[in-house]
Design a protein around this motif. Structure first.
Motif, mmCIF file in Angstrom:
data_model
loop_
_atom_site.group_PDB
_atom_site.id
_atom_site.type_symbol
_atom_site.label_atom_id
_atom_site.label_comp_id
_atom_site.label_asym_id
_atom_site.label_seq_id
_atom_site.Cartn_x
_atom_site.Cartn_y
_atom_site.Cartn_z
ATOM 1 N N PHE A 63 -7.245 -0.307 1.125
ATOM 2 C CA PHE A 63 -7.238 -0.151 2.575
ATOM 3 C C PHE A 63 -6.486 -1.332 3.174
ATOM 4 C CE2 PHE A 63 -10.996 1.837 0.870
ATOM 5 C CZ PHE A 63 -11.114 3.037 1.567
ATOM 6 N N ASP A 64 -5.732 -1.065 4.246
ATOM 7 C CA ASP A 64 -4.929 -2.130 4.852
ATOM 8 C C ASP A 64 -4.841 -1.906 6.351
ATOM 9 O OD1 ASP A 64 -2.542 -3.723 5.703
ATOM 10 O OD2 ASP A 64 -2.438 -4.152 3.566
ATOM 11 N N PHE A 65 -5.111 -2.959 7.117
ATOM 12 C CA PHE A 65 -4.948 -2.923 8.572
ATOM 13 C C PHE A 65 -3.928 -3.984 8.953
ATOM 14 C CE2 PHE A 65 -6.048 -4.682 12.770
ATOM 15 C CZ PHE A 65 -5.853 -3.546 13.544
ATOM 16 N N GLY A 66 -2.843 -3.575 9.623
ATOM 17 C CA GLY A 66 -1.774 -4.503 9.956
ATOM 18 C C GLY A 66 -1.496 -4.563 11.445
ATOM 19 N N TYR A 67 -0.970 -5.700 11.890
ATOM 20 C CA TYR A 67 -0.614 -5.890 13.298
ATOM 21 C C TYR A 67 0.694 -6.667 13.368
ATOM 22 C CZ TYR A 67 -0.735 -7.476 18.151
ATOM 23 O OH TYR A 67 -0.414 -7.747 19.453
ATOM 24 N N LEU A 68 1.591 -6.224 14.248
ATOM 25 C CA LEU A 68 2.891 -6.858 14.430
ATOM 26 C C LEU A 68 3.076 -7.214 15.893
ATOM 27 C CD1 LEU A 68 5.783 -7.550 13.327
ATOM 28 C CD2 LEU A 68 6.426 -5.239 14.015
ATOM 29 N N LYS A 69 3.470 -8.461 16.154
ATOM 30 C CA LYS A 69 3.714 -8.933 17.512
ATOM 31 C C LYS A 69 5.006 -9.734 17.537
ATOM 32 C CE LYS A 69 3.003 -10.110 21.844
ATOM 33 N NZ LYS A 69 3.174 -9.136 22.941
ATOM 34 N N LYS A 70 5.855 -9.422 18.525
ATOM 35 C CA LYS A 70 7.137 -10.107 18.651
ATOM 36 C C LYS A 70 7.249 -10.803 19.999
ATOM 37 C CE LYS A 70 10.859 -8.176 17.532
ATOM 38 N NZ LYS A 70 11.979 -7.222 17.683
ATOM 39 N N TRP A 71 7.761 -12.037 19.951
ATOM 40 C CA TRP A 71 8.156 -12.750 21.140
ATOM 41 C C TRP A 71 9.656 -13.047 21.039
ATOM 42 C CZ3 TRP A 71 3.657 -13.677 18.461
ATOM 43 C CH2 TRP A 71 2.467 -13.497 19.162
ATOM 44 N N ASN A 72 10.211 -13.750 21.988
ATOM 45 C CA ASN A 72 11.649 -14.003 21.968
ATOM 46 C C ASN A 72 12.096 -14.734 20.705
ATOM 47 O OD1 ASN A 72 12.140 -12.750 24.398
ATOM 48 N ND2 ASN A 72 11.890 -14.622 25.612
ATOM 49 N N GLN A 73 11.352 -15.760 20.317
ATOM 50 C CA GLN A 73 11.754 -16.579 19.178
ATOM 51 C C GLN A 73 10.760 -16.521 18.021
ATOM 52 O OE1 GLN A 73 12.024 -20.145 21.696
ATOM 53 N NE2 GLN A 73 14.175 -20.302 21.086
ATOM 54 N N LEU A 74 9.741 -15.690 18.154
ATOM 55 C CA LEU A 74 8.669 -15.674 17.169
ATOM 56 C C LEU A 74 8.287 -14.242 16.822
ATOM 57 C CD1 LEU A 74 6.459 -17.347 15.634
ATOM 58 C CD2 LEU A 74 5.028 -17.054 17.669
ATOM 59 N N ASN A 126 0.860 -1.191 0.000
ATOM 60 C CA ASN A 126 0.000 0.000 0.000
ATOM 61 C C ASN A 126 0.892 1.235 0.000
ATOM 62 O OD1 ASN A 126 -2.508 1.144 -0.159
ATOM 63 N ND2 ASN A 126 -2.977 0.978 2.010
ATOM 64 N N PRO A 127 1.397 1.642 -1.172
ATOM 65 C CA PRO A 127 2.411 2.684 -1.250
ATOM 66 C C PRO A 127 1.891 4.053 -0.801
ATOM 67 C CG PRO A 127 2.302 1.398 -3.275
ATOM 68 C CD PRO A 127 1.103 1.051 -2.480
ATOM 69 N N SER A 128 2.795 4.843 -0.232
ATOM 70 C CA SER A 128 2.466 6.211 0.162
ATOM 71 C C SER A 128 2.560 7.126 -1.056
ATOM 72 C CB SER A 128 3.421 6.692 1.254
ATOM 73 O OG SER A 128 4.749 6.768 0.752
ATOM 74 N N ALA A 129 2.266 8.411 -0.843
ATOM 75 C CA ALA A 129 2.193 9.360 -1.952
ATOM 76 C C ALA A 129 3.533 9.570 -2.635
ATOM 77 C CB ALA A 129 1.653 10.704 -1.455
ATOM 78 N N ARG A 130 4.640 9.280 -1.956
ATOM 79 C CA ARG A 130 5.947 9.518 -2.572
ATOM 80 C C ARG A 130 6.252 8.493 -3.667
ATOM 81 N NH1 ARG A 130 10.809 7.239 -1.326
ATOM 82 N NH2 ARG A 130 11.766 9.307 -1.341
ATOM 83 N N TYR A 131 5.526 7.393 -3.693
ATOM 84 C CA TYR A 131 5.764 6.355 -4.691
ATOM 85 C C TYR A 131 4.868 6.562 -5.914
ATOM 86 C CZ TYR A 131 8.344 3.853 -1.083
ATOM 87 O OH TYR A 131 9.247 3.507 -0.119
ATOM 88 N N ALA A 178 0.291 -1.723 15.724
ATOM 89 C CA ALA A 178 -0.732 -1.886 14.695
ATOM 90 C C ALA A 178 -0.684 -0.683 13.762
ATOM 91 C CB ALA A 178 -2.119 -2.016 15.323
ATOM 92 N N SER A 179 -1.159 -0.881 12.531
ATOM 93 C CA SER A 179 -1.160 0.205 11.554
ATOM 94 C C SER A 179 -2.416 0.131 10.698
ATOM 95 C CB SER A 179 0.091 0.135 10.665
ATOM 96 O OG SER A 179 0.095 -1.052 9.899
ATOM 97 N N LEU A 180 -2.861 1.286 10.230
ATOM 98 C CA LEU A 180 -4.014 1.402 9.341
ATOM 99 C C LEU A 180 -3.615 2.337 8.210
ATOM 100 C CD1 LEU A 180 -7.066 0.814 8.844
ATOM 101 C CD2 LEU A 180 -7.549 2.908 10.126
ATOM 102 N N SER A 181 -3.884 1.925 6.945
ATOM 103 C CA SER A 181 -3.422 2.735 5.818
ATOM 104 C C SER A 181 -4.455 2.748 4.695
ATOM 105 C CB SER A 181 -2.089 2.203 5.286
ATOM 106 O OG SER A 181 -2.227 0.892 4.778
ATOM 107 N N TYR A 182 -4.359 3.810 3.883
ATOM 108 C CA TYR A 182 -5.210 3.953 2.697
ATOM 109 C C TYR A 182 -4.386 4.604 1.594
ATOM 110 C CZ TYR A 182 -8.235 6.307 -0.649
ATOM 111 O OH TYR A 182 -8.795 6.756 -1.815
ATOM 112 N N SER A 183 -4.610 4.172 0.353
ATOM 113 C CA SER A 183 -4.000 4.839 -0.801
ATOM 114 C C SER A 183 -4.876 4.614 -2.029
ATOM 115 C CB SER A 183 -2.575 4.319 -1.060
ATOM 116 O OG SER A 183 -2.606 2.997 -1.560
ATOM 117 N N ARG A 184 -4.751 5.523 -2.969
ATOM 118 C CA ARG A 184 -5.459 5.399 -4.244
ATOM 119 C C ARG A 184 -4.433 5.101 -5.311
ATOM 120 N NH1 ARG A 184 -10.302 6.120 -6.487
ATOM 121 N NH2 ARG A 184 -10.576 7.163 -8.489
ATOM 122 N N ARG A 185 -4.756 4.145 -6.216
ATOM 123 C CA ARG A 185 -3.808 3.647 -7.188
ATOM 124 C C ARG A 185 -4.406 3.687 -8.586
ATOM 125 N NH1 ARG A 185 0.650 3.908 -5.552
ATOM 126 N NH2 ARG A 185 1.415 2.172 -6.784
#
Length: 827
Positions: free
Chosen positions: A597-608, A214-219, A554-561
């Motif tokens: 539209f894109d909704f993302g989530y990132l979770k980190k554990w020690n090995q995962l 989901n590229p930003s306006a600079r792309y 977590a992140s939420l994004s929108y772009s028009r292509r």
């Protein structure tokens, strides 16, 4: 295997004459030692930086770097210091006013990967890594065994979220409407047929792949499904160093690639040279049932095809990175690529009546040869100002490519041993492309950033395609006006963009707006048909991210292509590889517009590390492929053409998982499930002259999965395997069946880790076949297509003055680097 140990000591002293007098030689010396590791995996961080700044005299600075095993030893004067341990993409650890009067052992210092959404989060593996950033993922290819001796297509087929079908077509999260760039620019290889271009570049020339869903306006706004940017290697290490790789394989897959650079404090000279000789045997079959108006079978046709593509290619680039001063860099790169190939295509067609009685056997042999040549020059200027991240970049590039393809196609009646026809084709493509780009990045305060820029993309493509038939009566060649055509495509796209990003406590956001003006000429010179498409559009984008903790965000994004039709999609006479199954481009295609539209989530554990996203794309004027039957030269032919049909809604869920259960075992997996709903219809005229309407309203579910396993075996042997599955998918006129394939590789380091021997098997079970079923009122067809059969490759890599897992010392990344500034391409 015992590794060669060495220590690199970095001494930075800024001392006045007075301080030199005070720092007498007899001052007490102390030894400072320790080891720096990565907190999540306990792996050593080679070439991390240790800085000691005198607490009372800040102008007195000393320090050093860790060796390849993460160990550091520093000698300094006794005193009170502010000590800092740091490594790129990791959180620095600082100790203020630490009195060091005796030898000091810090023991193990564990650095934690950055979790801030404006910085990169790195999922670290020994050789290949994935960096997850606010607006993209970066796949660092490293020394991936699976792709050794392969092409860029093989590299992409190993990248999370990306898949490559049996014909080389690339899709991102199941969407083929993706923009592919090479070093931030559209490729000039092979005209603008990017699928063919990717098969010419060797995998060893690739440094990393940037996946921007989901590229930003600079792309660039091109590509409704997102952007894939392939970054080629450019040496950065001090002194003379490099890597050379030799490969051999069966079917024939021989090649040699070398990357060498020489870097000083004033300049960096680098080059990559490669030659390859590859054969790619393939095969296909098509079984067709022809129907009357009542749906009864009138006849059968069984087609069997075998081909053995041969490609010989040479790829080279030369570059000079010139450090004009501490804040100004000017880089010039010249690239040259040349290839030649053959594609003998042997086709047998068996025709039967309704009772399955053999009526005829026709042999159609296409003897195809091809030559491609591409020249590219790029110039990049970077000016950095006093404030970190404040910079101006200017890029200019010029490319020219020529693609010359010729075929002789005789056909004969096998049963009666008589000639039927003799055809010959010629396809000449010439392309010239100019790219102008400038980007300005201005940090505001400590956590805000403003960007603005311009991009001009100017492309001229001329395709001259001709077909001639041999007249046995006159003994002369005659032009076939049904196929012969000269198409001229001229594209001028000017763009302006601006965006602003900031971070407030745990929340960060990035908003932008891009404006593009498109002026496109599509001229069919043979028929004197001239079309101009001129339009301009605004493309907004917005990104919002929130950090719940150091290990989750977590992140939420929108772009028009936008997706502009090009190349094969607009050329009404692309090829004549088959006389019963043709593809015909549509010069009247309009661009498709996508809201993503894109909704993302990132979770980190020690090995995962777990990264997931839920996405929704709505496309207006979506392109669908219409199949209908036409009569050409007295033969019923299935013709496939692209048309704009209504809307397409794509809803999906994706996750990427990186798991290191043990130091000797690493697992990476990617899963994508999507629902594709199409609304629209298309009306055409069939063979009888009647009007037929195809209802494209259809809802289809499909999914894609890949798992990659890397195990360190005894005796220093590494084992790597991956398995990919593409689930079945239906459409309004048929369905495609599921495809499963697997790759396998082994490697062992030799010559004191300076060399690596690798053996890999691509498509282990020889199962990568595209299987489709087509159902039309006039016919039913079943087809299987295998572009390349199983490939076994043996390679040897030798590194000189460069360690296998060497991490290059770089400045610590700022928000400008990780959030769209720095040296990234896009604009």
């Amino acid at each position: 295997m015992k590794k060669l140990k060495f220590a690199i000591t970095l001494l930075l002293l800024s001392v006045s004459l007075l301080s030199l007098a005070q720092e007498r030689p007899q001052a007490k010396k102390v030894k400072i030692t320790g080891k720096i590791t990565e907190k999540s995996t306990s792996l050593p961080l080679g070439y991390a930086t240790v800085t000691l700044q005198n607490s009372k005299r800040p102008d007195i600075i000393t320090g050093g770097m860790t060796d390849e095993n993460g160990v550091f030893t520093i000698e300094a004067n006794a005193g009170t210091y502010d000590v800092k341990f740091e490594f790129i993409s990791f959180k620095a650890i600082e100790m203020k006013q630490l009195a060091i009067q005796e030898d000091k052992d810090f023991g193990t210092v564990a650095l934690e990967a950055e979790a801030e959404m404006l910085d990169a989060v790195e999922i670290r593996a020994e050789r290949s890594t994935v960096e997850i950033k606010l607006d993209k993922k970066v796949y660092n290819v490293g020394q991936d065994m699976i792709v050794k001796g392969g092409t860029v297509s093989d590299v992409l087929d190993n990248v999370p979220s990306v898949s490559v079908d049996v014909e080389g077509n690339v899709s991102l999260r199941g969407n083929e409407n993706v923009r592919i760039l090479i070093d931030g620019k559209p490729s000039g290889l092979g005209g603008i047929n990017i699928a063919d271009a990717l098969k010419l570049l060797p995998a060893d020339a690739v440094d990393k792949v940037e996946v921007i869903t989901n590229p930003s306006a600079r792309y660039d706004a091109e590509g409704g499904g997102g952007i894939i940017n392939i970054v080629l290697k450019k040496g950065k290490n001090q002194g003379i160093n490099g890597t050379v790789t030799a490969t051999t394989g069966d079917p024939a897959n021989h090649g040699f690639t070398g990357t060498i650079n020489y870097k000083t404090e004033q300049f960096n000279l680098f080059t990559t040279q490669g030659y390859s000789y590859r054969k790619g045997p393939g095969n296909s079959l098509t079984d067709t049932e022809y129907l009357d108006e009542n749906g009864d079978i009138t006849s059968y046709l069984k087609e069997r095809r075998n081909n053995e593509r041969l490609n010989k290619s040479y790829n080279a680039n030369f570059g000079l990175e010139w450090y004009l001063d501490k804040s100004t860099t000017w880089t010039n790169t010249f690239s040259y690529r040349r290839s030649s190939g053959e594609n003998p295509d042997n086709v047998f067609q068996h025709k039967y009546d309704a009772g399955m009685n053999l009526q005829s056997i026709t042999n159609r042999f296409s003897d195809e040869s091809e030559k491609d040549e591409n020249v590219d020059f790029s110039s990049n200027f970077i000016k950095k100002f006093k404030k970190d991240g404040h910079q101006l970049t200017v890029d200019v590039s010029f490319s020219q490519s020529d693609d010359d393809e010729n075929s002789d196609i005789p056909s004969r009646d096998v049963l009666n041993n008589l000639p039927i026809s003799d055809q010959r084709t010629a396809n000449i493509q010439e392309q010239n492309r100019t790219l102008l780009q400038t980007d300005y990045v201005l940090p505001i305060g400590e956590k805000s950033q403003f960007e603005a820029g311009y991009r001009g993309n100017f492309n001229d493509l001329l395709t001259d395609y001709s077909v001639e038939n041999f007249n046995y009566g006159t003994g002369a060649w005659e032009n076939d006006p049904q196929f012969t055509n000269t198409l001229e495509y001229k594209e001028k796209v000017n763009a302006l963009y601006t965006q602003f990003g900031t971070k407030i406590n745990k929340m960060s956001y990035l908003v932008g707006l891009r404006w593009e003006d498109s002026n496109i000429d599509i001229n069919q010179l043979t028929q004197n048909i001239y079309k101009n498409k001129k339009y301009n559009n605004f493309f907004p984008s917005a990104f919002l991210a929130y950090e719940f903790s150091e290990s989750s965000s977590a992140s939420l994004s929108y772009s028009r292509r936008i997706s502009r039709p090009r190349s094969r999609s607009i050329n009404p006479f692309s090829s004549l590889s088959s006389n019963i199954n043709l593809f015909r481009g549509n010069p009247d295609l309009d661009p498709s517009m996508t809201d993503a539209f894109d909704f993302g989530y990132l979770k980190k554990w020690n090995q995962l590390t777990f990264n997931t996203s839920m996405y929704f794309n709505r496309t207006q004027d979506a392109v669908q492929f219409v199949r209908n039957t036409e009569t050409i030269n007295g033969t019923a032919v299935l013709v496939t053409s692209p048309v704009n049909v209504g809307t397409e809604d794509r809803f999906g869920f994706e996750f990427t998982l990186s798991y290191n259960p043990y130091k000797w075992w690493r697992l990476n997996s990617n899963f994508n499930l999507f629902r594709n709903q199409t609304k629209g219809s298309y009306t055409y005229t069939d063979l009888s002259g009647a009007s037929e309407t195809i209802d494209f309203s259809n809802t289809a579910y499909s999914w894609f999965a890949r798992i990659n396993s890397k195990i360190n075996l005894p005796l220093g042997i590494d084992w790597q395997a991956n398995t990919t599955y593409n689930a079945p998918q239906t459409n309004a006129q048929g369905r495609s069946k599921g495809i499963i394939s697997a790759n396998l590789a082994f490697s062992k380091d030799v010559l004191k880790d300076k060399g690596t021997v690798a053996l890999n098997v691509n498509d282990l079970f020889n199962s990568r076949k595209r299987i489709t079923e087509t159902n039309l009122p006039t016919q039913n067809a079943y087809s299987e297509m295998q572009w390349r059969e199983r490939q076994i490759t043996l390679s040897f890599t030798y590194r000189f003055n460069k360690k296998k897992n060497e991490r290059e010392k770089q400045p610590r990344k700022t928000d400008a680097d990780t959030n769209g500034g720095g040296e990234e391409y896009g604009g």
